[in-house]
Scaffold this active site. Structure first.
Site, PDB file in Angstrom:
ATOM      1  N   ARG A  61      -1.842   2.668 -12.111  1.00 33.24           N
ATOM      2  CA  ARG A  61      -0.862   3.152 -11.137  1.00 33.24           C
ATOM      3  C   ARG A  61      -0.960   2.436  -9.791  1.00 33.24           C
ATOM      4  NH1 ARG A  61       2.793   5.263 -14.467  1.00 33.24           N
ATOM      5  NH2 ARG A  61       1.947   6.947 -15.753  1.00 33.24           N
ATOM      6  N   HIS A  72       9.722  13.801 -16.874  1.00 33.84           N
ATOM      7  CA  HIS A  72       8.809  12.768 -16.376  1.00 33.84           C
ATOM      8  C   HIS A  72       9.436  12.005 -15.211  1.00 33.84           C
ATOM      9  CE1 HIS A  72       5.929   9.502 -16.294  1.00 33.84           C
ATOM     10  NE2 HIS A  72       6.884   8.623 -16.544  1.00 33.84           N
ATOM     11  N   GLN A 113       0.610  -0.949 -10.287  1.00 34.35           N
ATOM     12  CA  GLN A 113       2.041  -0.748 -10.509  1.00 34.35           C
ATOM     13  C   GLN A 113       2.774  -0.459  -9.196  1.00 34.35           C
ATOM     14  OE1 GLN A 113       2.845   2.508 -13.173  1.00 34.35           O
ATOM     15  NE2 GLN A 113       5.053   2.273 -13.059  1.00 34.35           N
ATOM     16  N   GLU A 164       0.098   7.108 -20.829  1.00 31.91           N
ATOM     17  CA  GLU A 164       1.441   7.611 -21.060  1.00 31.91           C
ATOM     18  C   GLU A 164       1.565   7.939 -22.536  1.00 31.91           C
ATOM     19  OE1 GLU A 164       4.019   5.706 -17.409  1.00 31.91           O
ATOM     20  OE2 GLU A 164       4.331   4.877 -19.424  1.00 31.91           O
ATOM     21  N   ASP A 182       9.685  -0.730 -23.471  1.00 29.07           N
ATOM     22  CA  ASP A 182       9.295   0.644 -23.163  1.00 29.07           C
ATOM     23  C   ASP A 182      10.386   1.293 -22.315  1.00 29.07           C
ATOM     24  OD1 ASP A 182       7.619   2.840 -23.301  1.00 29.07           O
ATOM     25  OD2 ASP A 182       6.565   2.326 -21.457  1.00 29.07           O
ATOM     26  N   THR A 197      -1.434  -1.805 -24.684  1.00 27.98           N
ATOM     27  CA  THR A 197      -0.654  -0.679 -25.184  1.00 27.98           C
ATOM     28  C   THR A 197      -1.209  -0.360 -26.566  1.00 27.98           C
ATOM     29  OG1 THR A 197       1.343  -1.338 -23.977  1.00 27.98           O
ATOM     30  CG2 THR A 197       1.624   0.151 -25.850  1.00 27.98           C
ATOM     31  N   ASP A 239       0.809   4.069 -23.629  1.00 28.22           N
ATOM     32  CA  ASP A 239       1.115   2.951 -22.735  1.00 28.22           C
ATOM     33  C   ASP A 239       0.218   3.079 -21.499  1.00 28.22           C
ATOM     34  OD1 ASP A 239       2.457   0.691 -21.758  1.00 28.22           O
ATOM     35  OD2 ASP A 239       3.863   1.930 -20.643  1.00 28.22           O
ATOM     36  N   GLU A 260       1.062  12.904 -13.436  1.00 28.23           N
ATOM     37  CA  GLU A 260       1.808  14.166 -13.364  1.00 28.23           C
ATOM     38  C   GLU A 260       0.868  15.361 -13.520  1.00 28.23           C
ATOM     39  OE1 GLU A 260       5.708  14.059 -15.761  1.00 28.23           O
ATOM     40  OE2 GLU A 260       4.454  12.481 -16.630  1.00 28.23           O
ATOM     41  N   LYS A 269       1.079  -2.630 -16.450  1.00 31.50           N
ATOM     42  CA  LYS A 269       1.399  -2.114 -17.782  1.00 31.50           C
ATOM     43  C   LYS A 269       0.973  -3.048 -18.913  1.00 31.50           C
ATOM     44  CE  LYS A 269       4.101   1.555 -16.803  1.00 31.50           C
ATOM     45  NZ  LYS A 269       3.982   2.884 -17.411  1.00 31.50           N
ATOM     46  N   GLU A 306       3.512   8.682 -25.721  1.00 31.68           N
ATOM     47  CA  GLU A 306       4.850   8.299 -26.137  1.00 31.68           C
ATOM     48  C   GLU A 306       4.950   8.260 -27.662  1.00 31.68           C
ATOM     49  OE1 GLU A 306       6.263   4.806 -24.166  1.00 31.68           O
ATOM     50  OE2 GLU A 306       5.078   5.154 -22.353  1.00 31.68           O
ATOM     51  N   ARG A 326       9.243   9.693  -4.043  1.00 32.76           N
ATOM     52  CA  ARG A 326      10.349   9.759  -3.083  1.00 32.76           C
ATOM     53  C   ARG A 326      10.520  11.198  -2.594  1.00 32.76           C
ATOM     54  NH1 ARG A 326      12.030   6.684  -7.266  1.00 32.76           N
ATOM     55  NH2 ARG A 326      13.204   8.412  -8.213  1.00 32.76           N
ATOM     56  N   THR A 370       7.135   7.921 -21.335  1.00 35.62           N
ATOM     57  CA  THR A 370       6.292   9.105 -21.258  1.00 35.62           C
ATOM     58  C   THR A 370       7.060  10.361 -21.647  1.00 35.62           C
ATOM     59  OG1 THR A 370       5.096   8.068 -19.445  1.00 35.62           O
ATOM     60  CG2 THR A 370       4.748  10.423 -19.773  1.00 35.62           C
ATOM     61  N   TYR A 387       5.687  -3.369  -8.368  1.00 39.24           N
ATOM     62  CA  TYR A 387       6.943  -3.091  -9.076  1.00 39.24           C
ATOM     63  C   TYR A 387       8.188  -3.336  -8.230  1.00 39.24           C
ATOM     64  CZ  TYR A 387       8.345   1.383  -6.944  1.00 39.24           C
ATOM     65  OH  TYR A 387       8.781   2.356  -6.090  1.00 39.24           O
TER      66      TYR A 387
END
Length: 402
Positions: free
Chosen positions: A228, A126, A231, A192, A119, A248, A224, A349, A244, A194, A135, A335, A235
Site C-alpha cells: 500500500r 471495497h 502503491q 486482496e 485485475d 499474485t 493479489d 479495510e 502490485k 479475490e 478522499r 477485492t 499510482y
C-alpha cells in the site's frame, strides 16, 4: 447420481464428482495434469493413454491445462461427462483406481501458463471503503465507477501457485509528511481476497457478455498481494504498478464453470443502466463464500455474491476495444468486500488503514503484514443437492526482504 461414486466419499465432500477441479502436479519424474476427486488426483495423461478418456491428446505429455482449455466448451463438457462416469460407475473401478494419486504425495504446480493478467475493481463496498480512506469528505466512488468495470493490466510472469513464499517487495515510498521519497521494503504490505476466471477458448475480438461461458474455462482463488505504501506514491496518474506486480497467488485447483451451475446468481441492480455491450440476458453472477485467515485466525468472510460487476461483464469490457482473449488469460474480480468490517477482503479495510488493528488468536495484534505472517484464503460455493463445491485454498507466507 451419487456424489460419492465408487470411491465411497462422504455425500457432502466438497471435492466429489459434482466438482472435479483440474490441476497440474509433479511426482518424482512424473509431471502432468489431473482432476481432483476427494483427497486424490486422477492422472489424466495415464487415463488418456489407456483409452479411458478421449481429449484429442490434450493431456498426453502436457504439464499444464492450456492445450485442453483451448479445445473449447464442447470438449470440456464431453470430458467432464466421461470423468463423472469413470468416477461414479463401479464397473470402471479396476481400470481407474490404479491411476489415482494421493494429493499428499504430489507437488501441485501452477495449473495453467498465464498468458495475460488483468485485475478489476468490482466490489462497490471495497471501492467505497478505499474512497472514504483516501478522499475523506469527497465522493467515495469516482464518476466512471458505475459505468464500466475499472481494472488494470497486471504482470503475468509473477503469478504463482499457492504455497509459494512471498518476498516483501522494495520500492519508493513517501508519507504525506515527508519532503522526499525514500527507498526500501514495504511497511504496509496487504492482501486482496479475490476470485479469478481463466480463459480457455480464445477469441479474435470482442466477447459478448452472454458468450462468457463459451470462453471461460473455470475459476480459481486469488490473493493479489499489495504494497500500500508503494502503491500510494506511484499510482498517480497511471495506476498500480510495482505495488502490485511483485506477486499474485492463485489456488492450484481450477473449478470448471459447469461445477458452479448451482451457484449462479443475479448480481445487484445496476443504476444507472449500463451501456448495451454490458447488458446480459442471463445471470452471470456467482454465490461464492470466501474466508480469510491471518496466522490461523479467521479475520474476514467476504461474500462474492454481492459483486457489482459480474465476470461476464468484466470479460466483455476487457475485449470490447478489439483486444482478443487468449488461452490462459487470467482476470480477477478485484477485492471482494461486504458491508461489514468482518466481510472485507483487504487488511487496509479490515484495520481501517491501521487505525483499528485486529487481534489474532495468539494475542498479538496486526495492522499490516509482518515477516513470517501467513495468509490463507479459502472458498466454497453451493452445489447440487445441498452439497458445497470446494475451491481449496490459496496461501502464502511473507519472507524477509533480501
Amino acid at each position: 447420481m451419487s456424489a460419492a461414486g465408487w470411491l465411497e466419499l462422504a455425500h457432502d465432500d466438497p471435492f466429489g464428482v459434482h466438482n472435479l477441479p483440474y490441476c497440474a502436479f509433479g511426482q518424482e519424474r512424473l509431471r502432468g495434469t489431473g482432476v481432483r476427486i476427494g483427497d486424490r488426483i486422477l492422472n489424466l495423461a495415464a487415463a488418456e493413454e489407456r483409452g479411458l478418456v478421449d481429449a484429442g491428446g490434450a493431456f498426453l505429455g502436457q504439464g499444464t491445462l492450456n492445450r485442453f482449455m483451448s479445445a473449447g466448451r464442447p470438449a470440456w463438457a464431453r470430458v467432464r461427462e466421461r470423468l463423472t462416469e469413470l468416477l461414479s460407475a463401479g464397473r470402471h473401478r479396476d481400470a481407474v483406481e490404479p491411476l489415482l494419486l494421493p494429493i499428499a504425495q504430489v507437488r501441485l504446480g501452477l495449473p495453467f501458463e498465464v498468458a495475460d493478467y488483468v485485475d478489476f475493481y468490482s466490489s462497490q463496498e471495497h471501492a467505497t471503503n478505499l474512497g472514504r480512506l483516501f478522499r475523506p469528505g469527497g465522493e467515495p466512488l469516482l464518476p466512471n465507477w458505475k459505468h464500466l468495470p475499472v481494472g488494470y493490466h497486471g504482470r503475468a510472469g509473477t503469478v504463482v501457485v499457492s504455497g509459494t513464499y512471498i518476498p516483501r517487495p522494495h520500492g519508493q515510498r513517501k508519507a504525506p509528511d515527508e519532503a522526499a521519497p525514500t527507498f526500501g521494503p514495504s511497511q504496509r504490505l496487504d492482501i486482496e481476497a479475490e476470485v479469478g476466471f481463466v480463459v480457455g477458448a480464445p477469441s479474435d475480438g470482442p466477447v459478448a457478455v452472454d458468450d462468457f461461458r463459451a470462453h471461460v474455462f473455470g475459476a480459481v482463488l486469488v490473493n493479489d498481494w499489495s504494497a500500500r505504501d508503494l502503491q500510494a506514491w506511484e499510482y498517480q496518474p497511471l495506476g498500480p504498478f510495482l505495488g502490485k506486480s511483485f506477486r499474485t497467488s492463485i489456488s492450484p485447483w481450477v473449478v470448471p464453470l459447469d461445477a458452479l451451475d448451482a451457484a449462479r446468481a443475479a448480481g445487484p441492480a445496476q443504476e444507472p443502466e449500463v451501456l448495451p455491450y454490458l447488458r446480459a440476458a442471463e445471470h452471470h453472477g456467482y454465490d461464492i463464500d470466501l474466508e480469510v485467515r491471518w496466522n490461523g485466525t479467521v479475520v474476514s468472510r467476504p461474500p462474492f455474491a454481492g459483486l457489482y460487476w459480474t465476470p461476464a461483464q468484466q470479460l466483455a469490457h476487457m475485449t470490447v476495444n478489439g483486444a482478443w482473449a487468449r488461452t490462459g488469460d487470467l482476470y480477477a474480480s478485484g477485492t471482494v468486500s461486504g458491508p461489514d468490517p468482518d466481510q472485507t477482503g483487504s487488511f487496509i479495510e479490515r484495520t481501517w488503514n491501521g487505525a483499528r488493528p485486529v487481534r489474532l488468536d495468539d494475542g498479538t495484534t496486526r495492522a499490516f503484514l509482518l515477516d513470517g505472517d501467513t495468509v490463507t484464503i479459502t472458498g466454497t460455493a453451493p452445489g447440487p443437492d445441498g452439497v458445497r463445491v470446494g475451491f481449496g485454498e490459496v496461501t502464502g507466507t511473507i519472507t524477509k526482504p533480501e
